[in-house]
Every structure is written in C-alpha cells, then in structure tokens.
Motif scaffolding. Structure first.
Motif, PDB file in Angstrom:
ATOM      1  N   SER A   1     -37.081   2.425  22.903  1.00 17.92           N
ATOM      2  CA  SER A   1     -37.733   2.114  24.179  1.00 17.92           C
ATOM      3  C   SER A   1     -38.872   1.135  23.968  1.00 17.92           C
ATOM      4  O   SER A   1     -39.054   0.195  24.747  1.00 17.92           O
ATOM      5  N   ALA A   2     -39.654   1.357  22.896  1.00 21.41           N
ATOM      6  CA  ALA A   2     -40.773   0.461  22.604  1.00 21.41           C
ATOM      7  C   ALA A   2     -40.278  -0.926  22.218  1.00 21.41           C
ATOM      8  O   ALA A   2     -40.833  -1.944  22.658  1.00 21.41           O
ATOM      9  N   VAL A   3     -39.216  -0.986  21.398  1.00 18.87           N
ATOM     10  CA  VAL A   3     -38.659  -2.286  21.018  1.00 18.87           C
ATOM     11  C   VAL A   3     -38.117  -3.006  22.245  1.00 18.87           C
ATOM     12  O   VAL A   3     -38.371  -4.199  22.461  1.00 18.87           O
ATOM     13  N   ASN A   4     -37.350  -2.271  23.067  1.00 19.98           N
ATOM     14  CA  ASN A   4     -36.784  -2.879  24.280  1.00 19.98           C
ATOM     15  C   ASN A   4     -37.875  -3.332  25.239  1.00 19.98           C
ATOM     16  O   ASN A   4     -37.765  -4.395  25.865  1.00 19.98           O
ATOM     17  N   GLN A   5     -38.921  -2.528  25.354  1.00 18.13           N
ATOM     18  CA  GLN A   5     -39.989  -2.893  26.274  1.00 18.13           C
ATOM     19  C   GLN A   5     -40.666  -4.185  25.846  1.00 18.13           C
ATOM     20  O   GLN A   5     -40.987  -5.039  26.679  1.00 18.13           O
ATOM     21  N   LEU A   6     -40.865  -4.357  24.541  1.00 18.49           N
ATOM     22  CA  LEU A   6     -41.481  -5.595  24.064  1.00 18.49           C
ATOM     23  C   LEU A   6     -40.544  -6.785  24.286  1.00 18.49           C
ATOM     24  O   LEU A   6     -40.975  -7.866  24.713  1.00 18.49           O
ATOM     25  N   MET A   7     -39.254  -6.584  24.027  1.00 22.19           N
ATOM     26  CA  MET A   7     -38.295  -7.665  24.261  1.00 22.19           C
ATOM     27  C   MET A   7     -38.231  -8.031  25.739  1.00 22.19           C
ATOM     28  O   MET A   7     -38.265  -9.209  26.108  1.00 22.19           O
ATOM     29  N   TYR A   8     -38.146  -7.010  26.603  1.00 16.63           N
ATOM     30  CA  TYR A   8     -38.008  -7.294  28.028  1.00 16.63           C
ATOM     31  C   TYR A   8     -39.338  -7.697  28.674  1.00 16.63           C
ATOM     32  O   TYR A   8     -39.336  -8.228  29.789  1.00 16.63           O
ATOM     33  N   SER A   9     -40.444  -7.463  28.005  1.00 20.47           N
ATOM     34  CA  SER A   9     -41.708  -8.008  28.511  1.00 20.47           C
ATOM     35  C   SER A   9     -41.696  -9.533  28.414  1.00 20.47           C
ATOM     36  O   SER A   9     -42.274 -10.220  29.253  1.00 20.47           O
ATOM     37  N   HIS A  10     -41.020 -10.068  27.396  1.00 23.91           N
ATOM     38  CA  HIS A  10     -40.828 -11.517  27.314  1.00 23.91           C
ATOM     39  C   HIS A  10     -39.895 -11.988  28.427  1.00 23.91           C
ATOM     40  O   HIS A  10     -40.089 -13.072  28.985  1.00 23.91           O
ATOM     41  N   CYS A  11     -38.875 -11.180  28.740  1.00 23.08           N
ATOM     42  CA  CYS A  11     -37.982 -11.523  29.859  1.00 23.08           C
ATOM     43  C   CYS A  11     -38.751 -11.525  31.175  1.00 23.08           C
ATOM     44  O   CYS A  11     -38.550 -12.414  32.022  1.00 23.08           O
ATOM     45  N   VAL A  12     -39.609 -10.535  31.358  1.00 21.61           N
ATOM     46  CA  VAL A  12     -40.425 -10.455  32.573  1.00 21.61           C
ATOM     47  C   VAL A  12     -41.296 -11.693  32.711  1.00 21.61           C
ATOM     48  O   VAL A  12     -41.424 -12.267  33.802  1.00 21.61           O
ATOM     49  N   ALA A  13     -41.894 -12.127  31.596  1.00 17.16           N
ATOM     50  CA  ALA A  13     -42.730 -13.333  31.629  1.00 17.16           C
ATOM     51  C   ALA A  13     -41.906 -14.553  32.027  1.00 17.16           C
ATOM     52  O   ALA A  13     -42.346 -15.384  32.830  1.00 17.16           O
TER      53      ALA A  13
END
Length: 316
Positions: free
Chosen positions: A105-117
């Motif tokens: 979840s933490a890895v995905n959240q960091l990856m998808y935080s870049h997607c959100v940006a």
C-alpha cells in the motif's frame, strides 16, 4: 523451511538466497540503508511542516502535490524500517499478509502520488479554462482517488501468501500482479499525462509566437514544474524497478554481492534524492530556508526578512 530469507524485506529484494548466505551483505546494506531512510523521513517531515505552517506556501496548489508525495514517502520509509525491526520474525500467515498489504500500500501510494501530480497538472494546464480543473476540490479529489487506488490494488495481498510469508513460498502470480499495478500502470498514466501537457504547451507557445508575442510566464512555470515531476518519477522508477524484477527473475539468477547491496539500497537512495530534489526545486521554500539560516547567523532585522518574503510571494 524453504530457501526464503528469514528477513521478510530482504526476501522481497533477493528471494533466491538464504539468510546465512546474505547475512554479511544484509548487514552492510542495513548500515547504509537505515540512515538514508531516517534522513528521508526527517527532510520530508520538515518540508511538509514548512508548507503547512506558511500561508503563502499553502496557497500554491503544486505544493500540495509535493506534500502528498512527501507523506507517501514517510509512510513507505516507516514500513521499510519496520521490516528491518522484524528480522527473523516467524509470524502467522495472517500477520505476514497484513504486513505485505501495508508495505505494498505504501509503495503503491508513492507511485500513484506521482500519477496524481501528473493528472492534476494536466487538468490545470490543458483544461485551464474550466474553473473546476484548477480548483482545490479537483485537487483533493485526485489525491483521494490516489490513496483509494493504492489500498484497493494492494488488498489482494490479504488473501494470498507473498514475500513476507516465510513459512510458505510466495504465490507466483503476485509478483507479476505487483509489477503491473505498481510500475506499469503508473508509467502509462504518467506518460500519457505528461505527453498531453507537452503537446498543449508547445501548441500554445507556437500560437503565441505566431501572433508576435512572447510566451507567458505561466507557460514557463508549467514547463519547469513538469520537468521537476518527470525527474522525480524517473529517479523513483529506476530505484524501484530492480526490486520488482528480482521478484520475478531473482529465483533463477545469482547476483554478485556488491550488486545485491546496490539493488538493496537503490529504493532508499531514490526516495532521499526525490525528497531533496523537491525541496531544492521549490524556490520559495528554498529561499525561505536560506533566509532563516542567514537571519540566525547574522541576526538580520525583521523588516529586511519581510522584504525577502515579499519577493518570494511575487515569484510564486
């Protein structure tokens, strides 16, 4: 016992080696990795506090995107440090699945935080004429969706044994699933969004030059912010890709000790680089920190500091 490492995080990185065979290199990697993770947490928290504490920083929507990345980075670093603390932990299947869920979840959240940006920047630039695209509501909806996706995509680890389960081998398809959901899908999203932004900015610039006018400052700023987000994602991508590839191909490949250590610490180095890079490229924040240091060392009068702060506001 199978030949999985007795350290669940180390197993994530090199599943083909036993604990006795990697203990020496794990010890070397720990000495390097733990301080890097600690520094990353410190810098990310300081940056987040600065954004929250200064109204002029909170008004910049881009800062909220970087704060989201920093918070995600802190959560992932804490998860990895927790894995270090659970060496030789022979937990039940339920506990190891929960650990895998939180780590992924933490890895995905960091990856998808870049997607959100990337998505937020695309909406704000390409659809700038629509007030909703540039609103705080749109921004926080994107951030919320990113968090929701991270939890949903990681929830499958609650139902199958994975790399954190030391009593049984990892389900093979999970390695491919995590590679697709954690790396490939974010790459596609970010590539599409950034390509759309570049196309829009270049078309707008050509139109302005055809009219005999110089590109607006907003276009220059948009391109600069886009480059910042691309660099942070590329570094993060190259830091984490070997980890997921080793999950798939590491069982049949024996890596040299020095290479294993490099691959072990590459995710932590990538996160530290991205955190420092976000701070350094945020000019108002960088100047504010510089002012604090100068004021403390030289005891600059408050009215002089206020002039510098006003200059920062004008540059945002």
């Amino acid at each position: 016992m199978n030949n999985y490492s007795n350290n669940s995080y180390h197993t994530f990185l090199h599943p083909n080696q036993t604990y006795s065979s990697v203990f020496g290199q794990d010890l070397v990697a720990d000495v390097i990795e733990i301080p890097i993770l600690s520094l990353t947490i410190l810098f990310a928290i300081v940056y987040t506090i600065l954004i929250f504490s200064r109204p002029v920083f909170r008004q910049n929507k881009f800062n909220w995107l970087t704060v989201n990345i920093c918070i995600s980075t802190v959560l992932l670093c804490i998860n990895i440090l927790a894995m270090h603390a659970k060496q030789n932990d022979q937990s039940s299947s339920i506990n190891c699945r929960v650990r895998a869920f939180f780590l992924l979840s933490a890895v995905n959240q960091l990856m998808y935080s870049h997607c959100v940006a990337a998505v937020s920047r695309m909406l704000a630039i390409v659809h700038a004429k629509k007030s909703f695209s540039r609103s705080n509501t749109c921004l926080f909806i994107c951030i919320s969706i990113g968090w929701l996706l991270a939890f949903l995509l990681s929830s499958i680890n609650l139902f199958f044994d994975s790399y954190t389960c030391l009593q049984s081998p990892s389900t093979e398809f999970l390695s491919y699933y995590n590679l697709v959901t954690t790396l490939i899908i974010p790459i596609v999203i970010i590539t599409v969004c950034n390509s759309r932004i570049l196309r829009h900015v270049r078309q707008s610039t050509r139109q302005l030059r055809a009219q005999g006018t110089q590109p607006r400052l907003a276009h220059t700023r948009d391109m600069y912010l886009l480059k910042v987000m691309i660099v942070t994602f590329v570094v993060f991508f190259f830091g984490w890709t070997p980890v997921f590839l080793m999950q798939i191909f590491g069982v049949s490949v024996q890596f040299p000790e020095f290479l294993t250590i490099i691959l072990r610490i590459s995710p932590s180095v990538a996160m530290l680089h991205d955190t420092l890079f976000l701070i350094f490229t945020n000019k108002p924040v960088r100047l504010f920190i510089k002012q604090l240091v100068i004021r403390r060392r030289l005891k600059v009068p408050a009215n002089v500091v206020a002039i510098f702060q006003q200059q920062n506001r004008n540059q945002m």
